[in-house]
Design a protein around this motif. Structure first.
Motif, mmCIF file in Angstrom:
data_model
loop_
_atom_site.group_PDB
_atom_site.id
_atom_site.type_symbol
_atom_site.label_atom_id
_atom_site.label_comp_id
_atom_site.label_asym_id
_atom_site.label_seq_id
_atom_site.Cartn_x
_atom_site.Cartn_y
_atom_site.Cartn_z
ATOM 1 N N LEU A 56 18.023 -12.751 -7.370
ATOM 2 C CA LEU A 56 17.461 -11.818 -7.926
ATOM 3 C C LEU A 56 16.014 -12.286 -8.712
ATOM 4 C CD1 LEU A 56 20.220 -10.746 -9.888
ATOM 5 C CD2 LEU A 56 19.156 -9.525 -8.078
ATOM 6 N N ASN A 57 15.883 -14.076 -9.009
ATOM 7 C CA ASN A 57 14.858 -14.026 -9.340
ATOM 8 C C ASN A 57 13.907 -13.979 -7.966
ATOM 9 O OD1 ASN A 57 15.188 -14.042 -12.112
ATOM 10 N ND2 ASN A 57 15.529 -16.488 -12.102
ATOM 11 N N ARG A 58 13.754 -14.524 -7.063
ATOM 12 C CA ARG A 58 13.383 -14.874 -5.809
ATOM 13 C C ARG A 58 12.588 -13.428 -5.037
ATOM 14 N NH1 ARG A 58 16.176 -19.138 -1.906
ATOM 15 N NH2 ARG A 58 15.649 -21.292 -3.343
ATOM 16 N N ALA A 59 13.737 -12.749 -5.151
ATOM 17 C CA ALA A 59 13.576 -11.143 -4.587
ATOM 18 C C ALA A 59 12.265 -10.404 -5.582
ATOM 19 C CB ALA A 59 15.023 -10.231 -4.840
ATOM 20 N N MET A 60 12.214 -10.924 -6.310
ATOM 21 C CA MET A 60 11.214 -9.764 -7.684
ATOM 22 C C MET A 60 10.312 -10.917 -7.423
ATOM 23 S SD MET A 60 12.840 -7.309 -9.490
ATOM 24 C CE MET A 60 11.400 -7.259 -9.635
ATOM 25 N N HIS A 61 10.184 -12.273 -6.838
ATOM 26 C CA HIS A 61 8.460 -12.789 -6.836
ATOM 27 C C HIS A 61 8.510 -12.424 -5.716
ATOM 28 C CE1 HIS A 61 5.666 -16.235 -6.557
ATOM 29 N NE2 HIS A 61 6.375 -15.925 -5.259
ATOM 30 N N HIS A 62 9.566 -12.202 -4.931
ATOM 31 C CA HIS A 62 8.874 -11.565 -2.945
ATOM 32 C C HIS A 62 7.996 -10.102 -3.384
ATOM 33 C CE1 HIS A 62 9.481 -15.245 -0.591
ATOM 34 N NE2 HIS A 62 10.896 -14.437 -1.357
ATOM 35 N N LEU A 63 8.167 -8.862 -4.292
ATOM 36 C CA LEU A 63 8.323 -7.763 -4.693
ATOM 37 C C LEU A 63 7.052 -7.888 -5.196
ATOM 38 C CD1 LEU A 63 11.482 -5.772 -5.784
ATOM 39 C CD2 LEU A 63 10.462 -6.195 -4.291
ATOM 40 N N ARG A 64 6.741 -8.442 -6.018
ATOM 41 C CA ARG A 64 4.776 -8.485 -6.819
ATOM 42 C C ARG A 64 4.323 -9.236 -5.547
ATOM 43 N NH1 ARG A 64 7.824 -11.876 -10.257
ATOM 44 N NH2 ARG A 64 9.302 -10.838 -12.493
ATOM 45 N N ALA A 65 4.436 -10.003 -4.308
ATOM 46 C CA ALA A 65 3.710 -10.492 -3.811
ATOM 47 C C ALA A 65 4.166 -9.642 -2.657
ATOM 48 C CB ALA A 65 3.747 -11.631 -2.917
ATOM 49 N N ASP A 66 4.187 -8.296 -2.356
ATOM 50 C CA ASP A 66 3.720 -7.226 -2.029
ATOM 51 C C ASP A 66 4.616 -7.708 -0.435
ATOM 52 O OD1 ASP A 66 4.035 -4.684 -1.682
ATOM 53 O OD2 ASP A 66 2.235 -4.736 0.008
ATOM 54 N N HIS A 67 5.699 -8.652 -0.276
ATOM 55 C CA HIS A 67 6.767 -8.801 0.783
ATOM 56 C C HIS A 67 8.032 -8.286 0.815
ATOM 57 C CE1 HIS A 67 4.462 -12.700 0.458
ATOM 58 N NE2 HIS A 67 3.407 -12.040 1.298
ATOM 59 N N SER A 68 7.900 -7.131 0.703
ATOM 60 C CA SER A 68 9.511 -5.987 0.896
ATOM 61 C C SER A 68 10.859 -6.713 1.359
ATOM 62 C CB SER A 68 9.499 -4.997 1.379
ATOM 63 O OG SER A 68 8.313 -4.755 2.344
ATOM 64 N N ALA A 69 10.328 -7.081 3.197
ATOM 65 C CA ALA A 69 11.072 -7.540 3.895
ATOM 66 C C ALA A 69 11.903 -8.917 3.171
ATOM 67 C CB ALA A 69 10.860 -8.018 5.307
ATOM 68 N N ALA A 70 11.324 -9.905 2.639
ATOM 69 C CA ALA A 70 12.148 -11.422 1.982
ATOM 70 C C ALA A 70 12.710 -10.225 0.577
ATOM 71 C CB ALA A 70 10.680 -12.487 1.761
ATOM 72 N N ALA A 71 12.181 -9.768 -0.005
ATOM 73 C CA ALA A 71 12.919 -9.243 -1.141
ATOM 74 C C ALA A 71 14.205 -8.548 -0.806
ATOM 75 C CB ALA A 71 11.344 -8.220 -1.833
ATOM 76 N N TYR A 72 13.993 -7.609 0.728
ATOM 77 C CA TYR A 72 15.407 -7.388 0.660
ATOM 78 C C TYR A 72 16.468 -8.261 1.207
ATOM 79 C CZ TYR A 72 18.126 -4.398 3.886
ATOM 80 O OH TYR A 72 20.126 -4.150 4.529
#
Length: 56
Positions: free
Chosen positions: A17-33
């Motif tokens: 979940l922490n990684r996903a939030m980090h990816h969302l902040r960086a606008d990397h939606s595929a990685a967050a998903y």
């Protein structure tokens, strides 16, 4: 399921979940998903296991 096993799974879920939030902040939606998907798979496995051990 022992406390240590649950604790390990909890840490894995938190990490994903922490990684996903980090990816969302960086606008990397595929990685967050991808990270959210793995976190929820771990959570689903935990729920199924606990339900088998302690059915309602």
């Amino acid at each position: 399921m022992s406390y240590q096993e649950i604790k390990h799974l909890r840490r894995q879920i938190e990490k994903r979940l922490n990684r996903a939030m980090h990816h969302l902040r960086a606008d990397h939606s595929a990685a967050a998903y991808f990270e959210f998907q793995h976190a929820f798979e771990i959570l689903a496995e935990l729920i199924v296991t606990l339900d088998k051990e302690n059915p309602l």
